[in-house]
Write an enzyme that holds these catalytic residues in place. Structure first.
Site, PDB file in Angstrom:
ATOM      1  CB  CYS A 151     -60.810 -27.217  16.921  1.00 47.45           C
ATOM      2  SG  CYS A 151     -61.813 -25.964  16.687  1.00 47.45           S
ATOM      3  CB  THR A 181     -68.952 -23.187  18.285  1.00 47.85           C
ATOM      4  OG1 THR A 181     -68.962 -21.674  18.350  1.00 47.85           O
ATOM      5  CG2 THR A 181     -67.930 -23.718  17.521  1.00 47.85           C
ATOM      6  N   GLY A 211     -57.588 -16.432  17.561  1.00 46.73           N
ATOM      7  CA  GLY A 211     -56.014 -16.260  18.085  1.00 46.73           C
ATOM      8  C   GLY A 211     -55.379 -17.731  17.808  1.00 46.73           C
ATOM      9  CG  ASN A 315     -65.381 -27.765  14.211  1.00 49.28           C
ATOM     10  OD1 ASN A 315     -65.773 -27.933  12.897  1.00 49.28           O
ATOM     11  ND2 ASN A 315     -66.452 -27.733  14.911  1.00 49.28           N
TER      12      ASN A 315
END
EC number: 1.2.1.12
Length: 337
Positions: A151, A181, A211, A315
């Site tokens: 996202c 999350t 990342g 997201n």
């Protein structure tokens, strides 16, 4: 004709992909697999959502299937992806949204059940990654497993593309201030790989690795090695924001930067990159279907070659809409191949 799709994993993204698919028109979800959720619980979880609200349509069970607005969806509870009868259910494309089968080898197991292609709704170590509005032209029909990236990469990459195309990015650092999350803990608990990540989500701002910025280099090769970043997990249920600080090759005023982003948001990136000059906060983007919404009033230039840019994203919802868009795109390409 709508593309027939199966969803593996009926968690946050699996359920929100289904909501988006019902709005999309080009996507027809015909099957869902989740070994941890029985049919009655599936109805409940889809109908009621603490973040996005109650589903407006009718959700029920009939003849062992999940029925939404009169449309029956086959339901399976297989733990082994290879055992899911996607072909029998008519699902050509599978959304792999468990967060577990994120490599080509693991995701390819779906092909044994009759799926023709797998779209991983997460970053992948080895599957080709695609971000709508950024690198779809690199897609090849021979790919059997692809990734929709993360996202955050979906938020960052369109913004970085516009800046890089117009002014050139020498280097940059990104921070995403990211909503909680499902992998986080409600109270302090064991998290052996990420000690900070095991701390209570509701009580803390938690620094974390991501990342997402480096992954931009995979979808925009000319930015490879030029971006990196980190995340702060915060105690909100949804909507995150990217803070991108970049050094530019070609000097530009902040007004010039705003101008090119606004133009892109109304042109080639319409529906993917948004633009706002309103006095917005995070909840204003709940349910936003754009990957990234540039906040013109929140950015700060230090000089004409060093600038901070801010962009919001839902997201869950915006990302799930891109999963549907990616499937629609690849299905069209596959048919014309």
């Amino acid at each position: 004709m709508a593309t027939k799709v199966g969803i593996n994993g009926f968690g946050r993204i699996g359920r929100i992909v289904l909501r988006n698919a019902l709005e999309h028109g080009d996507i027809d979800v015909v099957a869902i697999n989740d070994p941890f959720i029985d049919l009655d619980y599936m109805v409940y979880m889809f109908k009621y959502d603490s973040t996005h609200g109650r589903f407006k349509g009718k959700v029920e069970t009939k003849d062992g299937k999940l029925v939404i607005e009169g449309k029956p969806i086959s339901v399976f509870g297989e733990r082994d992806p290879a055992a899911i009868p996607w072909g029998k259910a008519g699902a050509d494309y599978v959304v792999e949204s468990t967060g577990v089968f994120t490599t080509i080898e693991k995701a390819s197991l779906h092909l044994k059940g009759g799926a023709k292609k797998v779209i991983i709704s997460a970053p992948s170590a080895d599957a080709p990654m695609f971000v709508c509005g950024v690198n779809l032209e690199a897609y090849k029909p021979e790919y059997e497993v692809i990734s929709n990236a993360s996202c955050t990469t979906n938020c960052l990459a369109p913004l970085a593309k516009v800046i890089h195309d117009n002014f050139g990015i020498v280097e940059g650092l990104m921070t995403t201030v990211h909503a909680t999350t499902a992998t986080q803990k409600t109270v302090d608990g064991p998290s052996h790989k990420d000690w900070r990540g095991g701390r209570g989500a509701a009580a803390n701002i938690i620094p974390s690795s991501t990342g997402a910025a480096k992954a931009v280099g995979k979808v925009i090769p000319s930015l490879n090695g030029k971006l990196t970043g980190m995340s702060f997990r915060i105690p909100t249920s949804d909507v995150s924001v990217v803070d991108l600080v970049v050094r530019l090759e070609k000097g530009a005023s902040y007004d010039q930067i705003k101008e090119v982003i606004k133009k892109a948001s109304e042109g080639e990136l319409k529906g993917i990159l948004g633009y706002t000059e309103d006095e917005v906060v995070s909840t204003d983007f709940l349910g936003s279907t754009e990957s990234s919404v540039f906040d013109a009033k929140a950015g700060i230039p230090l000089n004409d070659k060093f600038v901070k840019l801010i962009s919001w994203y839902d997201n869950e919802y915006g990302y799930s809409r891109r999963v549907c868009d990616l499937i629609a795109y690849v299905a069209k390409k596959d048919k014309s191949a």
